[in-house]
Structures are given as structure tokens and as C-alpha cells.
Scaffold this motif. Structure first.
Motif, PDB file in Angstrom:
ATOM      1  N   UNK A   1      66.607 -34.480 -11.227  1.00 20.90           N
ATOM      2  CA  UNK A   1      67.032 -34.605  -9.829  1.00 20.90           C
ATOM      3  C   UNK A   1      66.841 -36.034  -9.349  1.00 20.90           C
ATOM      4  N   UNK A   2      65.675 -36.604  -9.618  1.00 18.17           N
ATOM      5  CA  UNK A   2      65.376 -37.969  -9.178  1.00 18.17           C
ATOM      6  C   UNK A   2      66.362 -38.966  -9.774  1.00 18.17           C
ATOM      7  N   UNK A   3      66.623 -38.863 -11.064  1.00 16.16           N
ATOM      8  CA  UNK A   3      67.551 -39.786 -11.714  1.00 16.16           C
ATOM      9  C   UNK A   3      68.971 -39.622 -11.182  1.00 16.16           C
ATOM     10  N   UNK A   4      69.373 -38.396 -10.923  1.00 16.08           N
ATOM     11  CA  UNK A   4      70.716 -38.150 -10.392  1.00 16.08           C
ATOM     12  C   UNK A   4      70.856 -38.745  -8.994  1.00 16.08           C
ATOM     13  N   UNK A   5      69.843 -38.585  -8.163  1.00 17.81           N
ATOM     14  CA  UNK A   5      69.863 -39.170  -6.814  1.00 17.81           C
ATOM     15  C   UNK A   5      69.880 -40.694  -6.907  1.00 17.81           C
ATOM     16  N   UNK A   6      69.114 -41.266  -7.817  1.00 14.78           N
ATOM     17  CA  UNK A   6      69.111 -42.735  -7.986  1.00 14.78           C
ATOM     18  C   UNK A   6      70.497 -43.247  -8.387  1.00 14.78           C
ATOM     19  N   UNK A   7      71.135 -42.556  -9.302  1.00 18.90           N
ATOM     20  CA  UNK A   7      72.478 -42.966  -9.724  1.00 18.90           C
ATOM     21  C   UNK A   7      73.470 -42.841  -8.579  1.00 18.90           C
ATOM     22  N   UNK A   8      73.343 -41.797  -7.783  1.00 16.89           N
ATOM     23  CA  UNK A   8      74.226 -41.630  -6.620  1.00 16.89           C
ATOM     24  C   UNK A   8      74.005 -42.763  -5.625  1.00 16.89           C
ATOM     25  N   UNK A   9      72.748 -43.149  -5.426  1.00 17.67           N
ATOM     26  CA  UNK A   9      72.449 -44.269  -4.524  1.00 17.67           C
ATOM     27  C   UNK A   9      73.044 -45.567  -5.027  1.00 17.67           C
ATOM     28  N   UNK A  10      72.937 -45.818  -6.322  1.00 16.77           N
ATOM     29  CA  UNK A  10      73.519 -47.040  -6.892  1.00 16.77           C
ATOM     30  C   UNK A  10      75.039 -47.021  -6.738  1.00 16.77           C
ATOM     31  N   UNK A  11      75.641 -45.868  -6.971  1.00 22.80           N
ATOM     32  CA  UNK A  11      77.101 -45.766  -6.872  1.00 22.80           C
ATOM     33  C   UNK A  11      77.575 -45.941  -5.437  1.00 22.80           C
ATOM     34  N   UNK A  12      76.841 -45.399  -4.470  1.00 23.33           N
ATOM     35  CA  UNK A  12      77.268 -45.552  -3.073  1.00 23.33           C
ATOM     36  C   UNK A  12      77.049 -46.987  -2.606  1.00 23.33           C
ATOM     37  N   UNK A  13      76.032 -47.660  -3.123  1.00 25.12           N
ATOM     38  CA  UNK A  13      75.830 -49.074  -2.771  1.00 25.12           C
ATOM     39  C   UNK A  13      77.019 -49.902  -3.251  1.00 25.12           C
ATOM     40  N   UNK A  14      77.476 -49.639  -4.457  1.00 25.18           N
ATOM     41  CA  UNK A  14      78.644 -50.345  -4.998  1.00 25.18           C
ATOM     42  C   UNK A  14      79.896 -50.010  -4.193  1.00 25.18           C
ATOM     43  N   UNK A  15      80.080 -48.737  -3.870  1.00 25.05           N
ATOM     44  CA  UNK A  15      81.250 -48.319  -3.083  1.00 25.05           C
ATOM     45  C   UNK A  15      81.233 -48.958  -1.696  1.00 25.05           C
ATOM     46  N   UNK A  16      80.053 -49.057  -1.092  1.00 27.77           N
ATOM     47  CA  UNK A  16      79.928 -49.688   0.225  1.00 27.77           C
ATOM     48  C   UNK A  16      80.256 -51.171   0.137  1.00 27.77           C
ATOM     49  N   UNK A  17      79.752 -51.848  -0.895  1.00 25.07           N
ATOM     50  CA  UNK A  17      80.055 -53.263  -1.087  1.00 25.07           C
ATOM     51  C   UNK A  17      81.551 -53.475  -1.274  1.00 25.07           C
ATOM     52  N   UNK A  18      82.165 -52.621  -2.077  1.00 21.27           N
ATOM     53  CA  UNK A  18      83.608 -52.737  -2.320  1.00 21.27           C
ATOM     54  C   UNK A  18      84.394 -52.543  -1.029  1.00 21.27           C
ATOM     55  N   UNK A  19      83.969 -51.590  -0.234  1.00 17.48           N
ATOM     56  CA  UNK A  19      84.639 -51.326   1.037  1.00 17.48           C
ATOM     57  C   UNK A  19      84.483 -52.511   1.985  1.00 17.48           C
ATOM     58  N   UNK A  20      83.269 -53.027   2.106  1.00 12.22           N
ATOM     59  CA  UNK A  20      83.013 -54.146   3.005  1.00 12.22           C
ATOM     60  C   UNK A  20      83.675 -55.434   2.546  1.00 12.22           C
ATOM     61  N   UNK A  21      83.882 -55.574   1.247  1.00 12.41           N
ATOM     62  CA  UNK A  21      84.508 -56.790   0.715  1.00 12.41           C
ATOM     63  C   UNK A  21      85.901 -57.007   1.301  1.00 12.41           C
ATOM     64  N   UNK A  22      86.561 -55.941   1.706  1.00 14.05           N
ATOM     65  CA  UNK A  22      87.874 -56.063   2.324  1.00 14.05           C
ATOM     66  C   UNK A  22      87.822 -56.526   3.767  1.00 14.05           C
ATOM     67  N   UNK A  23      86.625 -56.584   4.349  1.00 12.95           N
ATOM     68  CA  UNK A  23      86.479 -56.929   5.759  1.00 12.95           C
ATOM     69  C   UNK A  23      85.640 -58.179   6.002  1.00 12.95           C
ATOM     70  N   UNK A  24      84.786 -58.541   5.044  1.00 16.18           N
ATOM     71  CA  UNK A  24      83.897 -59.691   5.213  1.00 16.18           C
ATOM     72  C   UNK A  24      84.285 -60.801   4.241  1.00 16.18           C
ATOM     73  N   UNK A  25      84.079 -62.050   4.638  1.00 16.98           N
ATOM     74  CA  UNK A  25      84.377 -63.163   3.722  1.00 16.98           C
ATOM     75  C   UNK A  25      83.521 -63.081   2.458  1.00 16.98           C
ATOM     76  N   UNK A  26      84.110 -63.422   1.342  1.00 13.82           N
ATOM     77  CA  UNK A  26      83.434 -63.294   0.044  1.00 13.82           C
ATOM     78  C   UNK A  26      82.123 -64.069  -0.019  1.00 13.82           C
ATOM     79  N   UNK A  27      82.076 -65.251   0.527  1.00 12.00           N
ATOM     80  CA  UNK A  27      80.874 -66.070   0.434  1.00 12.00           C
ATOM     81  C   UNK A  27      79.906 -65.887   1.588  1.00 12.00           C
ATOM     82  N   UNK A  28      80.100 -64.864   2.384  1.00  9.79           N
ATOM     83  CA  UNK A  28      79.254 -64.698   3.569  1.00  9.79           C
ATOM     84  C   UNK A  28      77.855 -64.242   3.182  1.00  9.79           C
TER      85      UNK A  28
END
Length: 137
Positions: free
Chosen positions: A84-111
Motif C-alpha cells: 500500500x505504501x509503495x503504491x501510494x508513493x508511486x501515485x504521488x510521484x506520478x501526480x507530481x509529474x502530471x501537475x508539472x506537465x500541466x503547469x508547463x503549459x501555463x508558466x514560463x519554462x525558466x521560471x
């Protein structure tokens, strides 16, 4: 003649204002869209054996954990806890990446904001402000 120069200057100033205001409205509209997309963001990860799934939201908050009935046959609470712990950790890592990808379309790359999201380093957020205040290192 001075009056016509003033009029021309005012027209240029008004045109520039209209341009900047249009950019602001576009940015504001984009932020409203971003807010909605972030609110809807969910990531689900499954354990390697497929018996545990964890769903998290955009801030990594745990929304749901689902257990396949087969987990109850093992009777190994420690192994289940690790899964359970490992699965939650992987989900957290995946959502962090998804959030970064989403925000990359709205924020300057070098910000600093994007760098902070990528690394978690608060200095990335503060360095730009420090530089602007003349306190850069």
C-alpha cells in the motif's frame, strides 16, 4: 502642433494599454482554466500484483485505496502495508509529474515556480525575488 503630438502620444499609449490589458485577460482566462484542470486531476496507480490501487489528487492527497479481495488470503499485514505504501508513493510521484506537465503549459519554462515544482527547492522561488530586490548572491 503640440496638441497633435499629445493626441498621437495618447493614441499610442491607449493602444499599448489595450494590448497589455488583452494579454492580462488572456492570462487570467488561462489561470481559470488551469485551476479547473488541477481541481479535476487524479492519478491512480496499481501495485505490481494488481491487488492494491491508490488514487491521489493534484497535491498528492490520498483520495482512495482499493484492495482486491485476494489480499485478505495472504494474512501478511506487513507485506500488505509495504505494498500500500509503495503504491501510494508511486501515485504521488506520478501526480507530481502530471501537475508539472500541466503547469508547463501555463508558466514560463525558466521560471522559479517551475524549478520549485521540479526540485522542491525554495531557493528557486526566492532567487528571482532576491535578484529583483538587489540581494542576489
Amino acid at each position: 502642433m503640440a496638441e497633435s503630438l499629445d493626441r498621437e502620444g495618447n493614441q499610442r499609449l491607449r493602444a499599448r494599454f489595450d494590448e497589455v490589458y488583452g494579454q492580462y485577460q488572456q492570462l487570467r482566462s488561462g489561470l481559470d482554466e488551469l485551476r479547473g484542470r488541477l481541481a479535476e486531476l487524479r492519478v491512480t496507480e496499481r501495485s505490481a500484483d494488481g491487488r492494491v490501487s491508490a488514487t491521489v489528487g493534484p497535491r498528492g492527497e490520498l483520495i482512495a485505496v482499493e484492495l482486491h479481495p485476494a489480499v485478505y488470503g495472504d494474512r501478511d499485514a506487513v507485506a500488505l502495508s509495504r505494498t500500500i505504501t509503495e503504491t501510494v508513493r508511486r501515485a504521488n510521484a506520478a501526480v507530481a509529474t502530471a501537475t508539472q506537465d500541466l503547469l508547463a503549459g501555463y508558466l514560463p519554462a525558466g521560471s522559479g515556480s517551475m524549478e520549485f515544482l521540479r526540485t522542491g527547492d525554495f531557493n528557486a522561488l526566492l532567487s528571482r525575488a532576491d535578484t529583483g530586490l538587489g540581494q542576489g548572491r
